[in-house]
Scaffold this motif. Structure first.
Motif, PDB file in Angstrom:
ATOM      1  N   ALA A 524       4.108 -11.478   1.810  1.00 23.53           N
ATOM      2  CA  ALA A 524       2.659 -11.094   1.584  1.00 23.53           C
ATOM      3  C   ALA A 524       2.759  -9.830   1.147  1.00 23.53           C
ATOM      4  O   ALA A 524       4.098  -9.166   1.629  1.00 23.53           O
ATOM      5  CB  ALA A 524       1.668 -11.941   2.882  1.00 23.53           C
ATOM      6  N   VAL A 525       2.060  -9.900   0.613  1.00 23.23           N
ATOM      7  CA  VAL A 525       1.738  -8.552  -0.215  1.00 23.23           C
ATOM      8  C   VAL A 525       0.682  -7.745   0.543  1.00 23.23           C
ATOM      9  O   VAL A 525      -0.412  -8.172   0.916  1.00 23.23           O
ATOM     10  CB  VAL A 525       1.060  -8.013  -1.519  1.00 23.23           C
ATOM     11  N   PRO A 526       1.607  -6.094   0.826  1.00 22.52           N
ATOM     12  CA  PRO A 526       0.456  -5.473   1.842  1.00 22.52           C
ATOM     13  C   PRO A 526      -0.666  -4.816   1.153  1.00 22.52           C
ATOM     14  O   PRO A 526      -1.290  -5.419  -0.551  1.00 22.52           O
ATOM     15  CB  PRO A 526       1.010  -4.234   2.084  1.00 22.52           C
ATOM     16  N   GLU A 527      -1.889  -4.555   2.096  1.00 21.25           N
ATOM     17  CA  GLU A 527      -2.785  -3.914   1.695  1.00 21.25           C
ATOM     18  C   GLU A 527      -3.005  -3.227   0.527  1.00 21.25           C
ATOM     19  O   GLU A 527      -2.129  -2.689   0.278  1.00 21.25           O
ATOM     20  CB  GLU A 527      -3.915  -4.371   2.337  1.00 21.25           C
ATOM     21  N   ILE A 528      -3.132  -3.049  -1.239  1.00 19.90           N
ATOM     22  CA  ILE A 528      -3.086  -1.814  -1.360  1.00 19.90           C
ATOM     23  C   ILE A 528      -3.726  -1.360  -1.846  1.00 19.90           C
ATOM     24  O   ILE A 528      -5.830  -1.723  -1.770  1.00 19.90           O
ATOM     25  CB  ILE A 528      -2.829  -2.465  -2.898  1.00 19.90           C
ATOM     26  N   PRO A 529      -4.441  -0.304  -1.713  1.00 12.81           N
ATOM     27  CA  PRO A 529      -5.450   0.960  -1.846  1.00 12.81           C
ATOM     28  C   PRO A 529      -6.409   0.680  -2.504  1.00 12.81           C
ATOM     29  O   PRO A 529      -5.950   0.669  -3.909  1.00 12.81           O
ATOM     30  CB  PRO A 529      -4.816   2.259  -1.771  1.00 12.81           C
ATOM     31  N   ARG A 530      -7.601   0.237  -2.682  1.00 14.26           N
ATOM     32  CA  ARG A 530      -8.696   0.629  -3.311  1.00 14.26           C
ATOM     33  C   ARG A 530      -8.767   1.452  -4.371  1.00 14.26           C
ATOM     34  O   ARG A 530      -8.545   2.473  -4.444  1.00 14.26           O
ATOM     35  CB  ARG A 530      -9.701   0.543  -2.247  1.00 14.26           C
ATOM     36  N   GLY A 531      -8.985   1.027  -5.773  1.00 16.13           N
ATOM     37  CA  GLY A 531      -9.424   1.781  -6.500  1.00 16.13           C
ATOM     38  C   GLY A 531      -7.633   1.994  -7.500  1.00 16.13           C
ATOM     39  O   GLY A 531      -7.176   2.731  -8.946  1.00 16.13           O
ATOM     40  N   ALA A 532      -6.598   1.919  -6.443  1.00 13.12           N
ATOM     41  CA  ALA A 532      -5.288   2.004  -7.229  1.00 13.12           C
ATOM     42  C   ALA A 532      -5.261   1.228  -8.304  1.00 13.12           C
ATOM     43  O   ALA A 532      -4.808  -0.099  -8.227  1.00 13.12           O
ATOM     44  CB  ALA A 532      -3.843   1.658  -5.522  1.00 13.12           C
TER      45      ALA A 532
END
Length: 585
Positions: A524-532
């Protein structure tokens, strides 16, 4: 069928020693096919690294995840699907990139590996100094999307919109089904029998017809609505009265009750013949000097012949009077269909009316001087025209006669033998979708491509058997065999009492501010910071120790993508060309 006493070598690789080592994903299927062709030997598995397969310690195949792309970009099935555009094409009908839950590219790469080894053995038998073959999973990915890639880089646009939508349909009693016809009148009649106005059914035909080219089919909602209002009995009745073909999606569990042959192709030697002296290949391609005669439609047989041409064979394509109508299929490059070029670039063409006695005589004359004849005509056509293997063996007893069919004659009452119908009937619709997604055949032409690759593998096996036994050979391959090969891991899980489908979210890429990323290892792909953005997200994930890559979502930009810019070129018509998937040395 040849009397056994007339055949000195029953299989093309009888007596050949096999040594295979590396990760199971890279070597196990290729080794299994080589053993079916007669090899005996040892397979040693490793958890990581590249794969190597050796035949008689004289010919070696080196298999890597990445040959064109940097190793850090492609390191497993997931990242190969992401980088080469497979996720994008498979996801078009859904509106966003999605990973195939089946190991499609490693399966294709295994077939390419066997092709390379068989071609090298043929070259050596003719005096060529070939000792090494190299291939890669990313090269298999580029080949798999070559038609879509060529179309994306064409001068003009698609004939129909690329937008989400398409089959399968669902009935009132919960049956999910595929429909198929190659005739617009039959299409309209089928839907009219279900209560769809002729105007609406007719407006949907072009999108339905071009789904093979675009991997999507945005249909009017009225079609799905009417299907949901009818029972499966009513749908089948409409199919019978109209001449359409329908097929309910078969589950993988149900497929367990249907026996499958061990090999996805069949080699049938004939009586011995007196071969002409072999010409030593003058180029670095091992099939230089071979002539392939091809009478193919759509994708499967043309791709088989295209692969043989990439290996050096001269390919002569039989087209109807006026030429192949698919030459004009949009979009075009310099007046020629980009998709047609992807499958038929470099072939010679001869226009022959095989329905006439004079045309059939001309084809037989060409076959008399060929090494291979390959076709994918409808069942019974070759026999009816007097162009079956026995007929052509009379003019060329050393011919390798290759029939690339839909169903291999193994079903009593099969639907039309097209890609999506075979996917529906064989459980592919379950195998390529993880749990949480409804079963549905992929609108990417998975089986046409894999079936074409299998056809080329079978032809190469037939040519090597001819070389070693002195007999002509008939080889049979099929879309059904391709489906069985692709679904075999899922069927094994089902046979062990396990859920045959991958977990929910399997190979699901994650959106960024400007694209998508995928992570190797099916994690599972970890959460990516918003706007990245995508580049920032890939860098972040790699700093966390994950092998990540950007998901290709614009095929027209792939030739300029640093991952593949050195591998992709353009032909004289301006169409994008994918590299040959092997290197010989």
């Amino acid at each position: 069928m040849t009397h056994p006493a007339a055949v000195r070598t029953a299989r093309p690789l009888d007596g050949v020693d096999l040594r295979a080592a590396g990760p199971p994903a890279l070597i196990s299927l290729a080794a299994a096919h080589l053993k079916l062709l007669g090899c005996a030997g040892r397979t040693t598995f490793a958890r990581s690294g590249a794969g190597r397969i050796s035949l008689d310690e004289s010919v070696h195949a080196d298999i890597a995840w990445a040959r064109a792309a940097p190793a850090g970009e492609v390191s497993d099935e997931t990242t190969a699907q992401a980088a080469t555009g497979v996720m994008h094409v498979h996801g078009r009908s859904s509106g966003e990139p999605r990973g195939l839950a089946a190991d499609y590219l490693t399966t294709a790469c295994a077939v390419l590996t066997v092709q390379g080894l068989l071609a090298a053995m043929l070259g050596r038998a003719r005096g060529a100094e070939v000792t090494k073959v190299r291939t890669g999973v990313d090269l298999a990915g580029l080949l798999a999307v070559s038609q879509y890639l060529a179309a994306a880089g064409a001068e003009d646009g698609e004939a129909v919109p690329i937008a989400p939508g398409g089959p399968p349909f669902t009935t009132a009693d919960g049956v999910r089904f595929e429909a198929e016809t190659l005739d617009p009148e039959v299409w309209v009649t089928f839907w009219r029998a279900l209560g769809v106005p002729e105007r609406i059914a007719g407006s949907a035909w072009r999108s339905f017809q071009f789904r093979y080219a675009t991997a999507c089919s945005p249909l009017p909602p009225e079609l799905h609505d009417r299907a949901r209002a009818c029972t499966w009995t009513e749908v089948r009745r409409a199919a019978r009265t109209s001449g359409a073909s329908v097929c309910a999606l078969t589950s993988l569990t149900a497929r367990l009750a249907e026996p499958a042959p061990e090999a996805p192709w069949q080699l049938s030697p004939r009586l011995p013949f007196a071969p002409s002296p072999a010409r030593v290949p003058e180029t670095g391609r091992p099939l230089d000097g071979f002539t392939v005669l091809e009478a193919g439609r759509r994708i499967q047989a043309p791709l088989t012949a295209h692969i043989l041409g990439m290996l050096g064979a001269t390919v002569i394509r039989i087209e109807p009077p006026g030429g192949d109508p698919l030459r004009g299929m949009p979009p075009a490059c310099d007046g020629l269909s980009a998709r047609w070029l992807a499958l038929n670039r470099g072939k010679q063409a001869v226009e022959i009316d095989i329905k006439s006695a004079a045309g059939r005589a001309e084809l037989r004359e060409l076959a008399a001087g060929a090494d291979v004849f390959v076709h994918n005509w409808a069942p019974g056509t070759a026999e009816r025209l007097g162009l079956d293997d026995g007929d052509l063996a009379a003019v060329n007893p050393g011919l390798v006669y290759a029939y690339t069919s839909g169903w291999a004659g193994r079903l009593a009452d099969p639907p039309l033998g097209t890609d999506f119908m075979v996917q529906a009937r064989t459980g592919v619709g379950e195998a390529v979708r993880p749990r949480g997604e409804p079963p549905a055949p992929s609108l990417m032409t998975l089986l046409d491509v894999l079936g074409g690759l299998l056809g080329a593998e079978a032809v190469l096996a037939g040519l090597l058997l001819r070389e070693r036994s002195g007999t002509g050979v008939r080889v049979d391959s099929s879309l059904l065999g391709a489906a069985e090969m692709l679904t075999l891991p899922a069927l094994r899980r089902a046979g062990a009492g396990l859920d045959p489908r991958a977990p929910a979210g399997f190979r699901q890429p994650v959106p960024t501010a400007d694209g998508w990323v995928a992570v190797a290892g099916d994690r599972a792909v970890p959460e990516i910071p918003r706007g990245a953005g995508t580049a920032a997200a890939v860098g972040l994930l790699r700093r966390r120790g994950l092998r990540a890559t950007a998901v290709t979502t614009a095929l027209d930009a792939l030739p300029a993508d640093p991952r593949f810019s050195s591998a992709l070129t353009r032909d004289d018509h301006g169409a994008t060309v994918v590299p040959a998937p092997w290197r010989f040395a």
